[in-house]
Design an enzyme around this catalytic site. Sequence first.
Site, PDB file in Angstrom:
ATOM      1  N   LYS A 145       4.578  -2.635   2.886  1.00  0.00           N
ATOM      2  CA  LYS A 145       4.205  -3.929   2.334  1.00  0.00           C
ATOM      3  C   LYS A 145       3.447  -4.747   3.376  1.00  0.00           C
ATOM      4  CE  LYS A 145       8.139  -4.034  -0.848  1.00  0.00           C
ATOM      5  NZ  LYS A 145       9.364  -4.732  -1.274  1.00  0.00           N
ATOM      6  N   ASP A 152     -11.659   6.450   5.024  1.00  0.00           N
ATOM      7  CA  ASP A 152     -11.165   5.800   3.805  1.00  0.00           C
ATOM      8  C   ASP A 152     -11.913   4.488   3.575  1.00  0.00           C
ATOM      9  OD1 ASP A 152      -9.664   5.638   1.519  1.00  0.00           O
ATOM     10  OD2 ASP A 152      -7.905   4.794   2.486  1.00  0.00           O
ATOM     11  N   GLY A 199       0.828  -1.196   0.000  1.00  0.00           N
ATOM     12  CA  GLY A 199       0.000   0.000   0.000  1.00  0.00           C
ATOM     13  C   GLY A 199       0.857   1.238   0.000  1.00  0.00           C
TER      14      GLY A 199
END
Length: 1021
Positions: free
Chosen positions: A707, A833, A703
């Site tokens: 990792k 998010d 992301g």
Amino acid sequence: MSKLPFPFRKLGLPLLFLSLLSIPFCVISQGQATDELAALLNLKQQWGNPPALQSWTSSSPTLCGWPEINCTGGSVTGLLLEDMNITEPIPPSICDLKSLTQLNLSWNYIPGGFPRALYNCSKLQILDLSQNYFVGPIPSDIDQLSGLTYLDVGGNNFSGDIPAEIGRLRGLQTLNLYQNQFNGTFPKEIGDLANLEVLRMAYNDEFVPAMIPKEFGQLKKLRFLWMKQCNLIDGIPESFSNLSSLEHLDLSGNALTGGIPGGLFSLQNLSYVYLFHNQLSGALPTSISSKNLIEIDLAMNDLTGSIPEDFGTLQSLRLLNLFWNQLSGHIPVGIAQLPSLIDFRVFDNKLSGVLPPEFGLYSPLEAFEISNNNLSGELPKTLCTNGVLLGVVAYSNNLSGQVPESLGNCNSLRTIQLYNNNFSGELPSGIWTLLNLSSLTVSQNSFSGGLPRKLAWNLSRVEISNNRFSGPIPAEVSSWSSLAVLKASNNLFSGNVPEELTSLSRLIVLSMDGNQLSGELPSKIISWKSLTSLNFSKNNLSGQIPAALGSLPDLLDLDLSDNKFSGVIPPELGNLRLTTLNLSSNRLGGRIPDGFNNLVYENSFLSNPDLCAGDPMPNIRSCYTRSSKSNKVPSKYLALILVLAIAAVLAAVLFALFVIREYWRKKLRRDLATWKLTSFQRLGFTEASILSNLTDNTIIGSGGSGKVYRVAVNDLGDYVAVKRIWNSRKLDWRQEKEFAAEVEILGSIRHSNIVKLLCCISSENSKLLVYEYMENQSLDKWLHRNKRASTLKGSSPRRALLDWPTRLQIAKGAAQGLGYMHHDCSPPIIHRDVKSSNILLDFQFKAKVADFGLAKMLAKHGESHDMSAVAGSFGYFAPEYAYSTKVNEKIDVYSFGVVLLELVTGRQPNSGDENTSLTEWAWRHYVEGKPITDALDEEIKEPCNVDEMATVFKLALVCTSRSPSTRPPMKEVLHILQKCSPSDGKKVGPEFDFTPLLGTATYLSSYRRSKKADDSLVYSA
């Protein structure tokens, strides 16, 4: 007596007599005070001595000095016990206060039915029981409270009918019945309340469908009428023209039909009219004589005809909403000259003609939304004369000419949307650097000029495709630090692609296709860690495809077709999990990387004659050809060579493994002392077992901040997921912030639908978050990336397809997790998010909300939180981000609505059509009256589940309403999802008629436990 002065000698005996009479009166008054003190202390005790009443003691000098008490003539006449955390029923002893006229018990937690004990309070005039937990019906003998002038039972759980006897309370001036669970009828006898001034019945959408009684037209003193979402049908009674005192009328969100009574706009005191989202038809009244009108909202109906010229005479008008109707004709010139106009919204009609040139000249105009009409001519030059304009939304018209230079000096602007018109010339140079501008969309015009060297600090979205912009991409592009979306397709840009373009760390979408760019793409990519879509097709780019593209962790769509790229396809690209790939029509050669050597990408490499495939692919030649016998090595030698080679390799590998193991064992012993483990659960592993398994072979994803590894913690096949935030020097402030937020939140909450954080392991230059492992990874991989062919090992494309019952269960699980965060955590949590890639699935496809790196703890429930910059993922942004960084739980509701649309349509969040997101596409599909079934995912749509899918589609629209206040809270969203597939197997019933909700999608649930307000605030909620 004789010694008194003469005037007093005559009065002496009467004065003496009166002084003697006063003695028993004083005794009586003192006795009454004692009784009232005893009554109050008894009341406090029966309520369990709430902490808020600790000042009530027998030693207090006078009870009339208590802040909760009103006294008149030394007697208690008022009890003001609002928000005292009272949790017990109202005892009958409260009426021992014989002079009580006012009782306010609002904003408590009082249970039980309507308190008939109050019938003994014979002098009671004002009764406020609002925002409590009362249940059951309003009793039919309520008229025993005959002295009431004010009755408020709003925000409770009363049910059944509103009794006709309420019409006998002839002294009532205010009657509040809003937001209960009435599932019966309301009486026409309310029209008998001749003194009634305020009637609030809104948000009772379980009423039996009913017409507005014509008797309501008898309420000559009525000033405020609020019947929003009351399941009203048929037309507005003509008798409403008799409501001569009416100032505020709100009948929105019902199913009213027919025309608007001609005399309604002639009421001289009328100030507010809200009739939006009904089914009203016909033309607007042409004669409007009410000069006090301040706000008119007739949006989302089926009104036809033209906008009345009389609207231009309403000198006090601040808001005019006529959007989503069938209005035609021109916009009256007088409207542009109104001195108080702030909000003007007429989008989605059939208006034509030239825009009046004086908009904004005489008034503090803030919102100007005229999109999706047939308007022509130029934009008014005076829109921002008063310097408060927030948005110009004028897309999809026939507007032409140049954009006014004055907009380039309008620093209040936050969004400019002019796409799909006929504008020409250059954009005013000041527009690019406007102080607060966050969105600029001007695609599909004839604009010219070049890209600026500097952009506004907050500008995150620039869409300029299908114009005539030209020139190079400036090297100063590196200063465009907030840019998330750049769509510049089909222009005339030329020159090289500067390496500085790759430094934009927030960039998500970059589309430069259809230009005249040349040279090579930068071989070094600096900061494109957030990029999901990259399109440089149809240019003149050459050289090799940069191998660095293979390191972009979030890249989903890559299109480099129709260029002059040569050389081999970098094998690093095979590390990407691409949704779409197009490298056609280039000069590429060599072997296609194994990761792309399958039928999913069969059209990704056309017109590259020198390419070959290891496994057969249509239209691509094989890399293997037959050799002649003379060139073959005898088979016996081949076998010997092969055996020796294998033996040598195995020996080398074993020796290397031994050396490496010893090295890492020693290094691990040295480094373990520098690692700190903080556990939140009972662990069955140590930090050593985690650290020793962080290898490239265990990477399962990556992301923006690091990792993700899958690490085995025992020999039984149990795994954990480890998110590693790493920097060879030190973590930057953003990563530190994300890490702290995730640990703070996940370490303190427990819920079966929120991913479990087991522990965190940190050192000076690396931080690890250890989660429970989710076998089926993220929802987006099943909805989108697996559609072409399964990216999960061992799964076929068909098995990788989620059926509808599974999708519905996933939606419920995610809603439960978010509902817990919003309603059960103290303080509440917003995720910021929410997206399908942050909804993880375990081996049973149970959904769990994950990735709290952007989440924030709200200081107080219901209050917005000020963010320094927009965060989250493009396609899931709530629209208020274009205007404000103030956020609350409703941004999660919006994003979850996008996820629901993904589940029912199978589309990606940015895949509406050429110029729209999925949300915009879904709304337009609904508003245009197209069948909802046409929008559903064809791969899973079956006759048995169409009704449920349609219900979720409508729920998604409600969640993605433009206004945050009109989105339902997550607990309401969960309730509807749970009813979609009830345990008793019954199909979705009529309680899911979304007709009154869609459009504004207004709910009052968020107002229910917010602080009380005056009339205007109660309405605005």
